[in-house]
Design a protein around this motif. Sequence first.
Motif, mmCIF file in Angstrom:
data_model
loop_
_atom_site.group_PDB
_atom_site.id
_atom_site.type_symbol
_atom_site.label_atom_id
_atom_site.label_comp_id
_atom_site.label_asym_id
_atom_site.label_seq_id
_atom_site.Cartn_x
_atom_site.Cartn_y
_atom_site.Cartn_z
ATOM 1 N N CYS A 141 0.846 -1.184 0.000
ATOM 2 C CA CYS A 141 0.000 0.000 0.000
ATOM 3 C C CYS A 141 0.890 1.247 0.000
ATOM 4 N N CYS B 13 0.481 3.111 3.548
ATOM 5 C CA CYS B 13 0.894 2.587 4.857
ATOM 6 C C CYS B 13 1.902 1.451 4.753
ATOM 7 N N CYS C 204 -5.786 -3.042 0.543
ATOM 8 C CA CYS C 204 -5.133 -2.832 1.833
ATOM 9 C C CYS C 204 -6.230 -2.905 2.895
ATOM 10 N N ARG D 240 -6.463 -1.430 5.563
ATOM 11 C CA ARG D 240 -6.754 -0.113 6.130
ATOM 12 C C ARG D 240 -7.266 0.870 5.070
ATOM 13 N N HIS D 241 -6.694 0.816 3.874
ATOM 14 C CA HIS D 241 -6.968 1.870 2.885
ATOM 15 C C HIS D 241 -7.824 1.446 1.698
#
Lengths: 349, 85
Positions: B34, B37, B54, B56-57
Amino acid sequence: MTAAAERSRADHSAAVDTHDVLAFAREQVLERGVGLDEARVLEILRLPDDRVPELLALAHEVRMRWCGPEVEVEGIVSLKTGGCPEDCHFCSQSGQFPSPVRSAWLDIPGLVRAARETAETGASEFCIVAAVRGPDKRLLSQVRDGIKAIREDGNDIQIACSLGMLTQEQVDELVAMGVHRYNHNLETARSHFPSVVTTHTWEERWETLRMVHAAGMEVCCGGIIGMGESVEQRAEFAAQLAELDPHEVPMNFLIPQAGTPYENYEIVEGRDALRTVAAFRLALPRTLLRFAGGRELTLGDLGAEQGMLGGINAIIVGNYLTNLGRPAQQDLDMLTELNMPIKALSDTL
Amino acid sequence: MTAAFCVHCGKPPAEGDHGRCARLRAAVDPPRYCPECARRMVVQVTPTGWSARCSRHGERSSRAEAFPRASAPEGSSFNAVSPTD
Ligand code: SF4
Ligand SMILES: [Zn+2]
Ligand SMILES: [Zn+2]
């Protein structure tokens, strides 16, 4: 010329110069359709650079004579990516190396979409691949559901699978699902295999291929050039493939994958790759010889064309399992320019 | 937007040598890390594209490269199993 050489020349009905391997190949492979043996393939692989154009031209003639002008186009997709317990040193999908490839499963709608995209290129083959030692029940049921869904989508593309080593029961199941071809690569010469893979043997792979063949599926079996094998081992590999006599041989050139033991290996030099393609064609005059992974890196655009004019008669278009290829349209345009028709699905049914 | 991390090796652009990422990896690999991050993404390659997620993203794909942060409009086509990071 020595007396012995004169004798051997005189013995030869067509008075072929048996000392020149290309003249020999012209008579044996082109005229009679009999592949070269290991020693002759080695001679081919040792030809000096200035004879490579002549070699490629002969390999092309052999392909045209014994296979015809058509090119078989295929798309492949990874149904289950990464996390494989095996340790094939070239592979980004082995769970034994610190590769950045994470495990993923493609769902059925994704598989149907991939098959549709492949059919839209005009391809007649779609190969479903999984990174496993061999399939378990879950994987086989995913394949079964996937094939059913592809057919329900109105897509009649031929379906091949590559799911690792099989039991007889699994072979029979795949036949029942309508899988017409099975890919299982021997990867490299038998003598080199133990330095490439330690978690299973070349012989185990051979056994799967034997069962696949006996069950009436088409056998697709090739390997990867550029894994530290010697030129002798390339010739050995060609001879072993000729003994297997597969329907198709996919030729990959090593892509040094991040995190694998081969991460820092050199990319195969273009001329060497072309020489190897032509040598394999002369060992396997009637086999589908397919350009597979790594050709973009090793050969570039120009080299791809030279390969198509040097013995290749099948290609994987688009992306590979974890790597990107060049756009399918670029390959299709290349075939148009070379005046090579794509083998139609109707020809294969 | 400048990526905080190299999508091929996961290191910041100013850290380490990205020559091989640019020469080799960019030619044959979809993004693996990513850019925001540096988490390893779950990547699915298909005959005509790729998508990478990702945790998180969210997801980015070859189709939506212009909108790298958009979550996948047609739903994720793959599921992560046994993530190793
Ligand atoms: S068995 Fe196949 S997926 Fe598994 S490590 Fe070997 S080549 Fe890769
Ligand atoms: Zn980098
Ligand atoms: Zn992230």
